[in-house]
Motif scaffolding. Sequence first.
Motif, PDB file in Angstrom:
ATOM      1  N   SER A 199       0.883  -1.156   0.000  1.00  0.00           N
ATOM      2  CA  SER A 199       0.000   0.000   0.000  1.00  0.00           C
ATOM      3  C   SER A 199       0.925   1.212   0.000  1.00  0.00           C
ATOM      4  N   ALA A 200       1.076   1.848  -1.149  1.00  0.00           N
ATOM      5  CA  ALA A 200       1.901   3.043  -1.306  1.00  0.00           C
ATOM      6  C   ALA A 200       3.197   3.013  -0.499  1.00  0.00           C
ATOM      7  N   GLY A 201       4.139   2.198  -0.928  1.00  0.00           N
ATOM      8  CA  GLY A 201       5.469   2.225  -0.298  1.00  0.00           C
ATOM      9  C   GLY A 201       5.562   1.435   0.992  1.00  0.00           C
ATOM     10  N   LEU A 202       4.468   0.783   1.364  1.00  0.00           N
ATOM     11  CA  LEU A 202       4.470  -0.031   2.579  1.00  0.00           C
ATOM     12  C   LEU A 202       4.165  -1.466   2.166  1.00  0.00           C
ATOM     13  N   ALA A 203       4.888  -2.437   2.720  1.00  0.00           N
ATOM     14  CA  ALA A 203       4.660  -3.839   2.319  1.00  0.00           C
ATOM     15  C   ALA A 203       4.433  -4.710   3.545  1.00  0.00           C
ATOM     16  N   VAL A 204       3.552  -5.710   3.375  1.00  0.00           N
ATOM     17  CA  VAL A 204       3.176  -6.589   4.488  1.00  0.00           C
ATOM     18  C   VAL A 204       3.205  -8.051   4.023  1.00  0.00           C
ATOM     19  N   VAL A 205       3.752  -8.917   4.879  1.00  0.00           N
ATOM     20  CA  VAL A 205       3.552 -10.359   4.704  1.00  0.00           C
ATOM     21  C   VAL A 205       2.781 -10.854   5.914  1.00  0.00           C
ATOM     22  N   HIS A 206       1.997 -11.913   5.716  1.00  0.00           N
ATOM     23  CA  HIS A 206       1.057 -12.318   6.763  1.00  0.00           C
ATOM     24  C   HIS A 206       0.818 -13.820   6.737  1.00  0.00           C
ATOM     25  N   ASN A 207       0.863 -14.431   7.899  1.00  0.00           N
ATOM     26  CA  ASN A 207       0.394 -15.823   8.070  1.00  0.00           C
ATOM     27  C   ASN A 207      -0.874 -15.760   8.908  1.00  0.00           C
ATOM     28  N   GLY A 208      -1.856 -16.606   8.584  1.00  0.00           N
ATOM     29  CA  GLY A 208      -3.080 -16.636   9.397  1.00  0.00           C
ATOM     30  C   GLY A 208      -4.279 -16.191   8.589  1.00  0.00           C
ATOM     31  N   ILE A 209      -5.361 -15.921   9.285  1.00  0.00           N
ATOM     32  CA  ILE A 209      -6.601 -15.514   8.614  1.00  0.00           C
ATOM     33  C   ILE A 209      -7.220 -14.355   9.384  1.00  0.00           C
ATOM     34  N   ILE A 210      -7.577 -13.299   8.657  1.00  0.00           N
ATOM     35  CA  ILE A 210      -8.256 -12.164   9.294  1.00  0.00           C
ATOM     36  C   ILE A 210      -9.755 -12.360   9.086  1.00  0.00           C
ATOM     37  N   GLU A 211     -10.457 -12.596  10.178  1.00  0.00           N
ATOM     38  CA  GLU A 211     -11.880 -12.966  10.047  1.00  0.00           C
ATOM     39  C   GLU A 211     -12.756 -11.773   9.683  1.00  0.00           C
ATOM     40  N   ASN A 212     -12.378 -10.568  10.123  1.00  0.00           N
ATOM     41  CA  ASN A 212     -13.223  -9.403   9.817  1.00  0.00           C
ATOM     42  C   ASN A 212     -12.702  -8.619   8.599  1.00  0.00           C
ATOM     43  N   TYR A 213     -12.016  -9.337   7.685  1.00  0.00           N
ATOM     44  CA  TYR A 213     -11.401  -8.610   6.573  1.00  0.00           C
ATOM     45  C   TYR A 213     -12.445  -7.986   5.644  1.00  0.00           C
ATOM     46  N   ALA A 214     -13.602  -8.658   5.479  1.00  0.00           N
ATOM     47  CA  ALA A 214     -14.585  -8.153   4.520  1.00  0.00           C
ATOM     48  C   ALA A 214     -15.113  -6.783   4.992  1.00  0.00           C
ATOM     49  N   GLU A 215     -15.373  -6.709   6.268  1.00  0.00           N
ATOM     50  CA  GLU A 215     -15.893  -5.457   6.847  1.00  0.00           C
ATOM     51  C   GLU A 215     -14.839  -4.333   6.734  1.00  0.00           C
ATOM     52  N   LEU A 216     -13.577  -4.676   7.053  1.00  0.00           N
ATOM     53  CA  LEU A 216     -12.505  -3.678   6.961  1.00  0.00           C
ATOM     54  C   LEU A 216     -12.299  -3.253   5.512  1.00  0.00           C
ATOM     55  N   LYS A 217     -12.456  -4.214   4.604  1.00  0.00           N
ATOM     56  CA  LYS A 217     -12.247  -3.910   3.185  1.00  0.00           C
ATOM     57  C   LYS A 217     -13.273  -2.883   2.700  1.00  0.00           C
ATOM     58  N   GLN A 218     -14.520  -3.050   3.135  1.00  0.00           N
ATOM     59  CA  GLN A 218     -15.569  -2.097   2.747  1.00  0.00           C
ATOM     60  C   GLN A 218     -15.193  -0.691   3.200  1.00  0.00           C
ATOM     61  N   GLU A 219     -14.723  -0.629   4.417  1.00  0.00           N
ATOM     62  CA  GLU A 219     -14.347   0.668   4.999  1.00  0.00           C
ATOM     63  C   GLU A 219     -13.195   1.303   4.205  1.00  0.00           C
ATOM     64  N   LEU A 220     -12.214   0.465   3.835  1.00  0.00           N
ATOM     65  CA  LEU A 220     -11.041   0.980   3.132  1.00  0.00           C
ATOM     66  C   LEU A 220     -11.382   1.341   1.679  1.00  0.00           C
ATOM     67  N   LEU A 221     -12.306   0.566   1.082  1.00  0.00           N
ATOM     68  CA  LEU A 221     -12.751   0.902  -0.278  1.00  0.00           C
ATOM     69  C   LEU A 221     -13.432   2.268  -0.256  1.00  0.00           C
ATOM     70  N   ALA A 222     -14.245   2.473   0.784  1.00  0.00           N
ATOM     71  CA  ALA A 222     -14.958   3.751   0.907  1.00  0.00           C
ATOM     72  C   ALA A 222     -13.964   4.905   1.103  1.00  0.00           C
ATOM     73  N   ALA A 223     -12.807   4.586   1.709  1.00  0.00           N
ATOM     74  CA  ALA A 223     -11.790   5.627   1.923  1.00  0.00           C
ATOM     75  C   ALA A 223     -10.926   5.828   0.681  1.00  0.00           C
ATOM     76  N   GLY A 224     -11.210   5.063  -0.380  1.00  0.00           N
ATOM     77  CA  GLY A 224     -10.531   5.293  -1.653  1.00  0.00           C
ATOM     78  C   GLY A 224      -9.397   4.335  -1.962  1.00  0.00           C
ATOM     79  N   TYR A 225      -9.160   3.335  -1.134  1.00  0.00           N
ATOM     80  CA  TYR A 225      -8.074   2.392  -1.423  1.00  0.00           C
ATOM     81  C   TYR A 225      -8.488   1.460  -2.552  1.00  0.00           C
ATOM     82  N   VAL A 226      -7.508   1.138  -3.396  1.00  0.00           N
ATOM     83  CA  VAL A 226      -7.768   0.236  -4.518  1.00  0.00           C
ATOM     84  C   VAL A 226      -7.119  -1.107  -4.198  1.00  0.00           C
ATOM     85  N   PHE A 227      -7.905  -2.165  -4.314  1.00  0.00           N
ATOM     86  CA  PHE A 227      -7.385  -3.498  -3.995  1.00  0.00           C
ATOM     87  C   PHE A 227      -6.954  -4.218  -5.268  1.00  0.00           C
ATOM     88  N   THR A 228      -5.796  -4.846  -5.207  1.00  0.00           N
ATOM     89  CA  THR A 228      -5.286  -5.531  -6.399  1.00  0.00           C
ATOM     90  C   THR A 228      -5.191  -7.041  -6.189  1.00  0.00           C
TER      91      THR A 228
END
Length: 609
Positions: free
Chosen positions: A87-116
């Motif tokens: 996300s703009a110059g920031l990188a993340v690696v992750h093991n596991g599962i984020i259960e509330n990702y769908a809800e967070l994604k909606q919020e971030l989409l509304a804030a203008g983030y583009v998911f690839t």
Amino acid sequence: MCGIVAATASRNIVPVLIEGLTRLEYRGYDSAGIAVLNPTLTRLRSVGRVAELAAQAEGQVAHHGIAHTRWATHGVPSERNAHPHVSAGLAVVHNGIIENYAELKQELLAAGYVFTSDTDTEVIAHLIQETLKSDGDLFAAVRRATARLIGAYAIAVLREWDESLVVARHGAPLLLGLGEDGNYAASDASALLQVTRRMIYLEDGDIAELRRDAIRIVGAGGTAMRIPEDRAVHESTLSADDVELGEYTHYMQKEIFEQPQALAATLELIGGAQAVSPNLFGVAAPEMLSGLRSVLILACGTSFHAGLVARYWIEQLAGVPCSVEIASEYRYRASVANPEQLVVAISQSGETADTLASIKHAKAQGMGRTLAICNVPESAIVRECALRFLTRAGPEIGVASTKAFTTQLAALFLLAVTLARQAGRLSAEQEAGHLAALRHLPVAVQKVLALEPAIKAWAGRFADKQHALFLGRGHHYPIALEGALKLKEISYIHAEGYPAGELKHGPLALVDKNMPVISIAPNDALLEKLKSNLKEVAARGGELYVFADADSVFDEEAGLHVLRLPEHYGLLSPVLHVVPLQLLSYHVALVKGTDVDKPRNLAKSVTVE
Ligand code: F6R
């Protein structure tokens, strides 16, 4: 499952990241990637083997980076879903599962983030980015962002122009490596042995900042952790040889043949003793194991099968009722709590999400007498339990569990003898006899391994089959289940394990000349009954492959193939009888040309539900 490596050091860390990922390959993965700073972000990703990523990374030089092997959960295996996610110059690696990702994604989409990508991980990257808007400090932003995540995670984060790496864990393993020339993090110690043996195991809720010459850790409550007072520095005893293939072609093959030494190392804990001491299971064991009314064993997969064998031993020797339950079922079931019960978690890795959660569930219900039987010291399951017995199988790299299983059986037999002693059900002579039989196991297993050429000769007859049936009775019934699991996971032949007496209640309908039936036929009290069951198979044209003892009597007849184990071993016989089944599945897989150590769709350490 997914693996993480992160590094900040004065040396070029690109080869360290690649070597670390190679060491994590055994966990199972479908794609891999790295992100390094030079000082801007370069990200490389590929589907398939780490070797392909290594070729892409050739010539890269960096001092700061994160890397990942991915085992797909959210989104298909593909380059766009491979980590790191940015996300703009920031990188993340992750093991596991984020259960509330769908809800967070909606919020971030509304804030203008583009998911690839289709991953839950990309949500973490954008969430940290968003948090950085109000808090420019990466460490503080990771703390605030992770506080919003529901689920299990281990993450590593880096951003352009920043001298620090930030890592965090909650419900998925992560450790720090303290090197001479820098600091490192990984999901598994084997990834870091190349640079250091000095490790700190992070605890749930920990967030750590790594700089070349310093680290700091903040615990779940927001307090700075003192090193080594609050977070001990461990000197890893893993040797690089333990994770090398050496003379073998596959890790599974190496691990099958290492069983005599793995058993001997595990049994060193009893030395030449004539009697067991409950202290083998921890200082609190004498009190916790006394007056036990029952035992509940929780585990998954092969470890569950070890538990099923233990039930026969515990009930027969100690006279204590024992139930065995698949952890993923127990954790969500409205079971009746029994605080007097000993709860035993069996796990090779010590990180299996369901087994860990099942122990937490038992504890939450007031069941505090908990024992971990585990092959990985400092793993989450070991830390969760009041008592522990650490098997000494050494690292198990092949996805199909072999030496971990037989050492688990040795540990469980010791538990059964200990409980029998506590219950006053063993004479000194009987107790010494059981321990002597245990001590003889490495030699006995070595002799069984000598059957390999004959088993190899059988393997070709299975390779073109679609299905196979494994039969056993008594304490060899779980070995039939284990034989079937081994065959299906590495050769992709559909296999079922059945108690032989159950045959005519359904599975007999499947038997015809195309269905090989493998039977475990030790010379025990049930042999004659088992032989009658096998007659039912022969009468339907089924091809029978029987693993008998040296002294089991079988008349020669068409369609009956018998291989004899050198010794007749009584109660501990399941430890011997599983070995030819491991060899059989290994050789069938070789004939079929499957990926023995990394079977499709499977992972070594199942850190997600
Ligand atoms: C099969 C196999 C798995 C594991 C299961 C539990 O060969 O290895 O069935 O036994 O995933 O893993 P642990 O023992 O690490 O909890």
